[in-house]
Design a protein around this motif. Sequence first.
Motif, PDB file in Angstrom:
ATOM      1  N   LEU A  70      32.037  31.454  19.175  1.00  0.00           N
ATOM      2  CA  LEU A  70      32.841  32.547  19.207  1.00  0.00           C
ATOM      3  C   LEU A  70      34.512  32.023  19.284  1.00  0.00           C
ATOM      4  O   LEU A  70      34.941  31.151  19.724  1.00  0.00           O
ATOM      5  N   CYS A 113      36.211  40.864  14.932  1.00  0.00           N
ATOM      6  CA  CYS A 113      36.132  42.197  15.541  1.00  0.00           C
ATOM      7  C   CYS A 113      36.837  42.766  16.367  1.00  0.00           C
ATOM      8  O   CYS A 113      37.162  42.301  17.334  1.00  0.00           O
ATOM      9  N   ILE A 163      32.562  33.984  14.924  1.00  0.00           N
ATOM     10  CA  ILE A 163      32.691  35.455  15.179  1.00  0.00           C
ATOM     11  C   ILE A 163      33.666  35.688  16.187  1.00  0.00           C
ATOM     12  O   ILE A 163      33.439  35.017  17.449  1.00  0.00           O
ATOM     13  N   ILE A 166      28.910  40.627  20.702  1.00  0.00           N
ATOM     14  CA  ILE A 166      29.556  39.436  19.690  1.00  0.00           C
ATOM     15  C   ILE A 166      28.697  38.417  19.773  1.00  0.00           C
ATOM     16  O   ILE A 166      28.470  37.843  18.498  1.00  0.00           O
ATOM     17  N   GLU A 167      28.320  37.802  20.755  1.00  0.00           N
ATOM     18  CA  GLU A 167      27.373  36.871  20.960  1.00  0.00           C
ATOM     19  C   GLU A 167      26.235  36.792  20.070  1.00  0.00           C
ATOM     20  O   GLU A 167      25.570  36.150  19.427  1.00  0.00           O
ATOM     21  N   TYR A 199      34.178  33.892   8.489  1.00  0.00           N
ATOM     22  CA  TYR A 199      35.031  34.395   9.871  1.00  0.00           C
ATOM     23  C   TYR A 199      34.861  35.580   9.985  1.00  0.00           C
ATOM     24  O   TYR A 199      35.470  36.593   9.173  1.00  0.00           O
ATOM     25  N   ILE A 200      34.318  36.192  10.972  1.00  0.00           N
ATOM     26  CA  ILE A 200      34.207  37.659  11.181  1.00  0.00           C
ATOM     27  C   ILE A 200      35.121  38.181  12.356  1.00  0.00           C
ATOM     28  O   ILE A 200      34.932  37.772  13.529  1.00  0.00           O
ATOM     29  N   VAL A 236      29.103  46.582  14.731  1.00  0.00           N
ATOM     30  CA  VAL A 236      28.271  45.417  15.016  1.00  0.00           C
ATOM     31  C   VAL A 236      27.030  45.567  15.244  1.00  0.00           C
ATOM     32  O   VAL A 236      26.174  44.659  14.598  1.00  0.00           O
ATOM     33  N   LEU A 285      25.694  38.812  17.593  1.00  0.00           N
ATOM     34  CA  LEU A 285      25.940  38.722  16.224  1.00  0.00           C
ATOM     35  C   LEU A 285      26.146  37.338  15.780  1.00  0.00           C
ATOM     36  O   LEU A 285      25.638  36.943  14.546  1.00  0.00           O
ATOM     37  N   ALA A 286      26.825  36.313  16.511  1.00  0.00           N
ATOM     38  CA  ALA A 286      27.047  35.212  16.305  1.00  0.00           C
ATOM     39  C   ALA A 286      25.493  34.366  15.875  1.00  0.00           C
ATOM     40  O   ALA A 286      25.118  33.715  15.111  1.00  0.00           O
ATOM     41  N   ILE A 335      30.607  28.998  10.955  1.00  0.00           N
ATOM     42  CA  ILE A 335      30.845  30.333  11.200  1.00  0.00           C
ATOM     43  C   ILE A 335      31.431  30.819  12.433  1.00  0.00           C
ATOM     44  O   ILE A 335      30.736  30.294  13.394  1.00  0.00           O
TER      45      ILE A 335
END
Lengths: 314, 255
Positions: A225, A259, A198, A213-214, A256-257, A304, A216-217, A196
């Motif tokens: 990341l 942002c 992000i 972002i972290e 894969y996200i 997010v 979310l990961a 996964i």
Amino acid sequence: MVLVYSDNEKLTRELLAKGRELADALGKKVTAVVIGPGDAADEMIKFGADKVIVAEGGPETFKAEEYADILAGAIEEAGSNIVLIGSTKAGKELASRLGGKIGAGCIIDCNRVYLDSGELTVERVVYSGNAVSVERFNSEVKIATVPCKAFDPLEKDDGRSGEVEKKTYQVGEYASIVARVQEMVSQGVNVEDAQIIIAAGRGLKNREDLKMIEELAEVINGHTLGCSRPIAADLKWLSEDNWIGLSGHKVKPKLYIACGISGQIQHIAGMRDSSIIVAINKDADAPIFKSADYGIVGDLYKVVPRLIEELKKQ
Amino acid sequence: MNIIVCAKQVVDVSEVKVDPSTNKPVLTGIPKKISDIDKNAVEEAIKIKEKIGSGKITTITVGPPDAKEKIKELLAMGVDEGILIPAPEEFDYHVVSSLLAGAIEKIGEYDLILCGEASIDMFSGQMGPRIAGILNIPQITYALKTDASDDRIVAERNLGDKMVTTESTYPALVTVTKEINEPRLPSLMQILGAARKPIHDWTAEDVGKAGLSAMTRTLDVKGVPMERKNINFEEDLDEAVPKMVEMLAKDGVLN
Ligand SMILES: Cc1cc2nc3c(=O)[nH]c(=O)nc-3n(C[C@H](O)[C@H](O)[C@H](O)COP(=O)(O)OP(=O)(O)OC[C@H]3O[C@@H](n4cnc5c(N)ncnc54)[C@H](O)[C@@H]3O)c2cc1C
Ligand SMILES: Nc1ncnc2c1ncn2[C@@H]1O[C@H](COP(=O)(O)O)[C@@H](O)[C@H]1O
């Protein structure tokens, strides 16, 4: 003769495996070249080399001009016609210079290398991932550079024996001087194997926002990341390890996200093999949506946190 | 200061599509442009010329006749002269690098050769170092920053796992990265002025490289299509986010 060279130990083993396969099929031998201290020479034999040439008295730091002279000497002496070089940035400039210097065909970033009707054949990505080109050589010496992880290394075989030979080659004098080398600190991130990812792009306003972002990961147990080129190369908010794309790492996670990434073709080239791609971008016309399975058109600073909240419920 | 920039005309790769019936990339009818990073190389050449205060910038392109239109954009940016050399029917890196090196030798007096880190269609990063190998001159690749003076150039280079500072006297060949600068957009005056600048047609014979044959050949170019669901949520976030999370869960990609 098949000749193998890389400045990267792991990659050298992968090249040795391919070199071994080609050499066995052609009834030839595999020679590995080490430039500088020959500590790793015995290892190379255990991983498939018949012979290791340790080039001594060469430059202390990498200089393509001098390394190309050394390899040219080794190729001439060993009578090598297949030359496999690791596709690191240094490896690519070395192979290319060598090609020009000795007048040999050279093909960069070969993901596949095989014999077809006994002829060395390679495949490489072109047009930013839109196509794969299948190529062959017309020249006597054939140089192919190979990226990391294209081939699996052989099992180490302690029973294998081979010859280690120390050599000194004629090196030209060049006006270039390596004044400073700064090793980049690797954060040990391995995007290539991540399940996964992000990824953050220029849509992020500040470095601190990477925390979001972290987070979310973390909620989806995907600690990896990724980022677009400007985040690593211009802003340096993340390192080379996180850089995804044509000039960065090629990844194939199940999720894969992206942002705040516009989705230029050079970014897509690195992540187009992902199973599911999610895009978050405030611009409905951003090209990333054409390359995504799911897209949320909106401000990532709203999307997010909302996504984190929803995923926590899962 | 005589600076030569090698600039390639490429198809705009972002417009390339794969034809599902033939599984081949469609390359005809695609807009063409100067490869992105080659414009960074031109920009850097202009900056260096400005800094030194004198000199001449020449671009060389191996490519089809329609490349002239695109070379004009470089003349408008500040290049003094262009040279266009047609490629033979069968060409590869050996053929093109030999033609470029031949042209550089014909120009004769040069200090600096600039190339892009890589072309956006082939992305090899081969041409610059290959030319340096033919000419047997120093090569400084992946420059993020340069500092050029009358007699030498210093460059900071991004070699991935290392940052390397390399310096050299002239002649030297430098390949530049996208990060090195922001290519200028020429003004209308400059665009008009470019019409008066020359673009020379040189042939393989002119540069002493007639009858070259390719050392690699392409057997096939296979398209790599990408299929995506393309489901977009533009509605209220409170609806969109849970819907998407549910779909992701169904796809089995959340853990
Ligand atoms: C030869 C070559 C090689 C290259 N190699 C690579 C590579 O390996 N990897 C790579 O990534 N790039 C590469 N590039 C660069 C690539 O072309 C793009 O320039 C780059 O990917 C753009 O990065 P970005 O999407 O982060 O930034 P931008 O293009 O600036 O996009 C930012 C996006 O964020 C969106 N956004 C802004 N604010 C918000 C917000 N609040 N909420 C949501 N969205 C927002 C914007 O709508 C925009 O779409 C290469 C280019 C060249 C020429
Ligand atoms: N046909 C060409 N004409 C002029 N310059 C070229 C040509 N092909 C490549 N180059 C130069 O070489 C660089 C690297 O290209 P490549 O090796 O294809 O990645 C480009 O950025 C250009 O500066």
